[in-house]
Motif scaffolding. Structure first.
Motif, short mmCIF file in Angstrom:
data_model
loop_
_atom_site.label_atom_id
_atom_site.label_comp_id
_atom_site.label_asym_id
_atom_site.label_seq_id
_atom_site.Cartn_x
_atom_site.Cartn_y
_atom_site.Cartn_z
N TYR A 214 1.36 -8.47 38.45
CA TYR A 214 1.35 -6.86 38.44
C TYR A 214 -0.36 -7.02 38.29
O TYR A 214 -1.45 -6.57 39.13
N ASP A 215 -0.60 -8.41 37.38
CA ASP A 215 -1.92 -7.85 36.39
C ASP A 215 -3.41 -8.43 37.58
O ASP A 215 -4.66 -7.87 37.23
N ARG A 218 -3.68 -5.59 40.62
CA ARG A 218 -4.56 -5.08 39.89
C ARG A 218 -6.39 -5.21 39.53
O ARG A 218 -6.47 -4.70 39.99
N ARG A 219 -6.15 -6.28 38.73
CA ARG A 219 -7.50 -6.69 38.32
C ARG A 219 -8.35 -7.29 39.35
O ARG A 219 -9.56 -7.43 39.81
N GLU A 224 -3.43 0.00 43.25
CA GLU A 224 -3.09 0.95 42.00
C GLU A 224 -1.51 1.04 42.11
O GLU A 224 -1.14 0.03 43.12
N PRO A 225 -1.31 1.19 41.15
CA PRO A 225 0.69 1.10 40.77
C PRO A 225 1.00 0.80 41.81
O PRO A 225 2.07 0.36 41.87
N ALA A 228 1.02 -1.73 44.46
CA ALA A 228 1.86 -2.66 43.93
C ALA A 228 3.36 -2.27 44.26
O ALA A 228 4.01 -3.47 43.98
N ASP A 265 0.82 3.36 33.16
CA ASP A 265 -0.59 3.30 32.83
C ASP A 265 -0.93 4.03 30.92
O ASP A 265 -1.71 4.46 31.01
#
Length: 489
Positions: A214-215, A218-219, A224-225, A228, A265
């Protein structure tokens, strides 16, 4: 006060209940309800009586639940041989309950600790109760509060005659796959709790792998969540299908009522642990088994919780990396990398079970473990059926990774894993478990490792000796003298 508000009363029929459960926290309460729902007569007890009263009052309609206001009443309510399941906090609390139970029981009665006990404590308790003729089982239970109620994965460690008394009850209330219970006699004394400990270690690695995936989304990919979540939901229909992947999609899709943003978040990024991952790593160190993925997952939790140190180092070093723009990786690479790493986590856990079983003479049947993990537990996943089949077909394989099925599966996905780790390193995204898994695979595949230099250094400063590849024996070089080599006695 109405009749419905009145406190329940104990059964007036001594010896009525088939099984007793002491400890009415959520796991004990739900396990007692599970027994009752399956038609067993259950006596329930809690040190704070009101909790046991509430269970009988609120759930008595689900089955035959008898209130016991003391351990004496609990024992008196049970048929012989008595079967008492202890569901209290691991450690001194469990010892206190067992110490109080022993004088009330007779030889042949059964005490089963179904909490998260350390396996060495289980061995100690087994031996101590055996001196009184009381049979003891250390029962690993996985599935959380829902599993305890609807069917957990159960990992009992007990002598065969003890399992004959308690096992049929556990098998009935466990999860079932193709009419097979997710419960089997793992081995004697501490074997069940050892396997449950390793199960939890694999769970640590699996959760950290998902978090790293997930990280990276995101990065590196700017997802966005909610986006994902859709990827994880899609993955749950592939070879990655599992309980944890499924609930990951649910957590990432959840909005926060207060901020209207993603719930993830506003959750503090400090993961907690109850100790079983740490126990797994400690046991692996004692046995000399490399469980690098599990170890890094455990350390990642510890690091996440050290928020003051994180802040201090971030202020000192800064949070910007001058390496340049991060590489992007396709989500399909992430999927393949997660699958390969997940397989390695299971392989390392099974290696640890194999070593523990050999040292303790437990004779654990490895293929039975993925079979009983197929449902009810936190690490249930589609690939467990394939693991079971691979271990059954190749029982003498030194590692799951050496079986044809998984050797091929990991080899095919290794390039994707390498690309993902490379992109993470370039982008400054920490992926401790993915990195550890890649290093582990590379080390296993290397024809020669730099351990030869380590041995040379050990011999230089400590005369620890070394072995040679060209002839047998142990040798030492006189480093401080003329540097001649002598054969060590």
């Amino acid at each position: 006060m109405t009749d419905s508000d009145a406190a329940p009363t104990p059964s007036t029929s001594p010896g009525h209940a088939q099984v007793g459960v002491t400890g009415m926290a959520v796991m004990g309460r739900n396990l007692a309800r599970n027994f009752a729902r399956h038609g067993f007569r259950v006596a329930v007890h809690n040190r704070t009586t009101s909790k046991a009263e509430a269970v009988v009052r609120e759930f008595g309609h689900e089955g035959d639940l008898t209130l016991a206001r003391s351990l004496e009443e609990l024992v008196a309510a049970l048929e012989r041989p008595r079967r008492v399941i202890v569901m209290v906090a691991a450690g001194p609390g469990t010892d206190a309950v067992i110490d109080e139970l022993v004088p009330l029981l007779d030889p042949g009665d059964v005490v089963a600790d179904a909490g998260n006990a350390h396996w060495r404590d289980t061995v100690r308790r087994h031996d101590a109760l055996a001196e009184h003729g009381i049979r003891f089982a250390g029962v690993g239970v996985s599935g959380g509060e829902v599993g305890a109620l609807e069917g957990p994965s159960v990992m009992p460690g007990a002598d065969a005659d003890t399992y004959a008394e308690i096992g049929p009850f556990l098998e009935v209330v466990s999860a079932h796959v193709d009419d097979e219970p997710c419960c089997t006699l793992v081995g004697p004394d501490g074997a069940g709790h050892f396997v449950k400990m390793v199960h939890n270690g694999i769970e640590y690695a699996d959760m950290q792998l998902i978090a790293e995936g997930y990280d990276l989304m995101r990065r590196l990919l700017g997802m966005e969540p909610a986006a994902a979540a859709e990827v994880f939901r899609e993955w749950d229909g592939t070879e990655l299908e599992s309980y944890l992947v499924g609930i990951t999609a649910e957590v990432l899709a959840q909005s926060d009522a207060g901020t209207a943003g993603p719930l993830v978040d506003v959750i503090r990024d400090a993961a907690e642990q109850k100790g079983t991952g740490r126990w797994t790593v400690q046991s692996a160190l004692d046995l000399g088994v490399p469980v690098t993925g599990i170890a890094e997952a455990t350390m990642a939790r510890a690091l996440s919780g050290d928020t003051a140190r994180r802040a201090a180092v971030r202020d000192a070093l800064g949070d910007q990396d001058p390496a340049g723009p991060p590489a992007r990786v396709p989500t399909d690479d992430l999927r393949q990398a997660l699958y390969a790493a997940k397989v390695v986590s299971y392989a390392q856990g099974l290696d640890l079970v194999r070593a523990g079983s050999a040292e303790q003479c437990w004779d654990v049947e490895l293929a039975e473990l993925p079979r009983i993990w197929r449902d009810g537990c936190i690490i249930r996943a589609r690939l467990l059926a394939d693991i079971t089949e691979a271990l059954e077909r190749h029982p003498d394989a030194p590692s799951l990774l050496a079986t044809p099925t998984f050797a091929r599966a990991v080899t095919e996905r290794l390039p994707a894993l390498r690309r993902v780790v490379g992109a993470a390193v370039q982008g400054g995204v920490p992926v401790p478990v993915l990195s550890a898994v890649l290093a582990y695979l590379d080390a296993l595949r290397a024809e020669r490792l730099p351990a030869a230099l380590v041995q040379g250094l050990r011999d230089y400063f400590g005369a620890h000796t070394y072995e040679r590849v060209d002839r047998p024996g142990s040798f030492h070089t006189a480093w401080a003298a003329d540097r001649t080599e002598v054969e060590a006695g």
